[in-house]
Design an enzyme around this catalytic site. Structure first.
Site, PDB file in Angstrom:
ATOM      1  N   HIS A 260     -17.238   7.139   9.390  1.00 44.79           N
ATOM      2  CA  HIS A 260     -17.067   5.685   9.443  1.00 44.79           C
ATOM      3  C   HIS A 260     -18.166   5.045  10.284  1.00 44.79           C
ATOM      4  CE1 HIS A 260     -12.764   7.030   8.838  1.00 44.79           C
ATOM      5  NE2 HIS A 260     -12.941   6.226   7.823  1.00 44.79           N
TER       6      HIS A 260
ATOM      7  N   GLY B  96      -8.606   3.389   9.098  1.00 38.98           N
ATOM      8  CA  GLY B  96      -8.481   3.696  10.510  1.00 38.98           C
ATOM      9  C   GLY B  96      -8.645   5.164  10.830  1.00 38.98           C
TER      10      GLY B  96
ATOM     11  N   GLN C  39      -1.863   3.033  -2.489  1.00 37.84           N
ATOM     12  CA  GLN C  39      -2.674   4.135  -2.998  1.00 37.84           C
ATOM     13  C   GLN C  39      -2.074   5.496  -2.684  1.00 37.84           C
ATOM     14  OE1 GLN C  39      -6.097   2.865  -0.473  1.00 37.84           O
ATOM     15  NE2 GLN C  39      -6.421   5.062  -0.136  1.00 37.84           N
TER      16      GLN C  39
ATOM     17  N   SER D 185     -13.287  13.864   7.738  1.00 39.45           N
ATOM     18  CA  SER D 185     -12.160  13.179   7.118  1.00 39.45           C
ATOM     19  C   SER D 185     -11.100  12.955   8.181  1.00 39.45           C
ATOM     20  CB  SER D 185     -11.581  14.025   5.971  1.00 39.45           C
ATOM     21  OG  SER D 185     -10.330  13.507   5.543  1.00 39.45           O
TER      22      SER D 185
ATOM     23  N   GLY E 142     -18.446   5.775   1.755  1.00 38.74           N
ATOM     24  CA  GLY E 142     -18.969   7.118   1.955  1.00 38.74           C
ATOM     25  C   GLY E 142     -19.009   7.924   0.671  1.00 38.74           C
ATOM     26  N   GLN E 143     -20.036   8.738   0.515  1.00 38.84           N
ATOM     27  CA  GLN E 143     -20.202   9.543  -0.692  1.00 38.84           C
ATOM     28  C   GLN E 143     -19.114  10.599  -0.835  1.00 38.84           C
ATOM     29  OE1 GLN E 143     -24.178  11.130  -1.386  1.00 38.84           O
ATOM     30  NE2 GLN E 143     -23.303  12.922  -2.420  1.00 38.84           N
ATOM     31  N   LYS E 144     -18.471  10.995   0.263  1.00 42.16           N
ATOM     32  CA  LYS E 144     -17.411  12.003   0.149  1.00 42.16           C
ATOM     33  C   LYS E 144     -16.354  11.573  -0.869  1.00 42.16           C
ATOM     34  CE  LYS E 144     -14.108  12.433   3.197  1.00 42.16           C
ATOM     35  NZ  LYS E 144     -12.854  12.417   2.376  1.00 42.16           N
ATOM     36  N   ASP E 145     -16.054  10.282  -0.886  1.00 42.17           N
ATOM     37  CA  ASP E 145     -15.097   9.733  -1.861  1.00 42.17           C
ATOM     38  C   ASP E 145     -15.864   9.268  -3.095  1.00 42.17           C
ATOM     39  OD1 ASP E 145     -12.585   9.860  -0.212  1.00 42.17           O
ATOM     40  OD2 ASP E 145     -13.818   8.624   1.101  1.00 42.17           O
TER      41      ASP E 145
END
Length: 283
Positions: free
Chosen positions: A37, A31, A61, A185, A147-150
């Site tokens: 997103h 969210g 997590q 983010s 997403g590539q960030k993660d």
């Protein structure tokens, strides 16, 4: 657009979709949606007939001293964004729906979950893998978008999907950034203006190393040192590692194969992560 909170209702809705032989895309989120997103949703809508977005802040997590209780939440805003983006179904379950009483079965990821964030956040990827596997079983999508960030999360989920023979295509979408380079983010909202300015050191350090790599530099220590110089503006650097994208092990130097430069750092009390791929076409 449907908003569904129960697994049984979700399965009934998606049974009709499958009976119509439609392709289901899935975007799992916690969210507080942003343009990153929305890029995942756009990719799903481009290639799938139906897009499902889950909104669930996953407690398993988060560590005991992390930001579960204050993680940003605004369901009305998320619902409006999803509706505007053409989402078919929002799945917004309660914690009790995902983890019913006496729940005790978890996914234990392997070596990919041990370095980088895994070394600093014990149990984090256990929680991520478990909730994603559960959501995969609930939605049963054809394609799931991340997403590539993660980057490490993507690697762990891709490995889990292969190891457990889940019939789902995993698609990684490039990191979406603010105009000044900061990776988008949900946690960026924690930053005060001064911290927001200093957080740019992260992307600038990565971009400086990527530019030097593109100019021909292949020594890992040199590239890391260049990025680290920019990162002097953060409050605490947790890691800055150049890794093999397949194994997440430290990349050999000089670089002869693609690598990923990954960083985690605190600016104020906010933990931010980012990465940049270093790759080239063999001549």
């Amino acid at each position: 657009m449907q908003v569904i909170t129960k697994v049984a209702e979700l399965r009934r809705a998606l049974a009709d979709v499958r009976n119509a032989d439609k392709r289901i895309g899935f975007v799992p989120t916690m969210g507080y949606l942003h343009d990153g997103h929305l890029a995942l949703i756009s990719a799903s809508r481009e290639h799938c007939d139906v897009t499902v977005v889950s909104i669930f802040v996953n407690p398993t997590q988060f560590g005991p001293n992390e930001d579960l209780s204050r993680y940003p939440r605004d369901f009305a805003r998320d619902e409006a964004l999803c509706r505007s983006a053409g989402v078919s179904i929002i799945f917004a379950p309660s914690a009790e729906e995902i983890y019913p009483a006496q729940f005790e079965s978890f996914i234990e990821p392997g070596e990919l979950a041990k370095p980088l964030c895994g070394a600093l956040r014990p149990g984090h990827f256990r929680g991520v893998a478990t909730v994603v596997c559960k959501l995969f079983n609930m939605v049963q999508p054809d394609v799931a978008y991340f997403g590539q960030k993660d980057f490490q999360q993507c690697a762990v989920i891709r490995r889990m999907t292969v190891d457990l023979n889940l019939p789902i295509e995993i698609v990684t979408v490039p990191t979406v950034r603010e105009p000044d380079g900061l990776a988008m983010s949900s946690r960026n909202r924690y930053l005060c203006p001064e911290e927001r300015d200093r957080s740019l050191a992260i992307s600038r350090g990565l971009f400086a190393a990527a530019h030097e790599f593109a100019s021909g530099e292949r020594d890992a220590a040199t590239l890391i040192a260049l990025a680290r110089k920019h990162l002097e503006r953060v409050d605490r650097l947790q890691y800055l590692e150049l890794v093999d994208p397949g194994t997440l092990r430290i990349a050999d130097s000089p670089l002869r194969y693609p690598a990923v430069l990954c960083v985690a750092a605190y600016v104020g009390s906010t933990r931010l992560i980012d990465n940049v791929a270093l790759s080239w076409s063999p001549s």
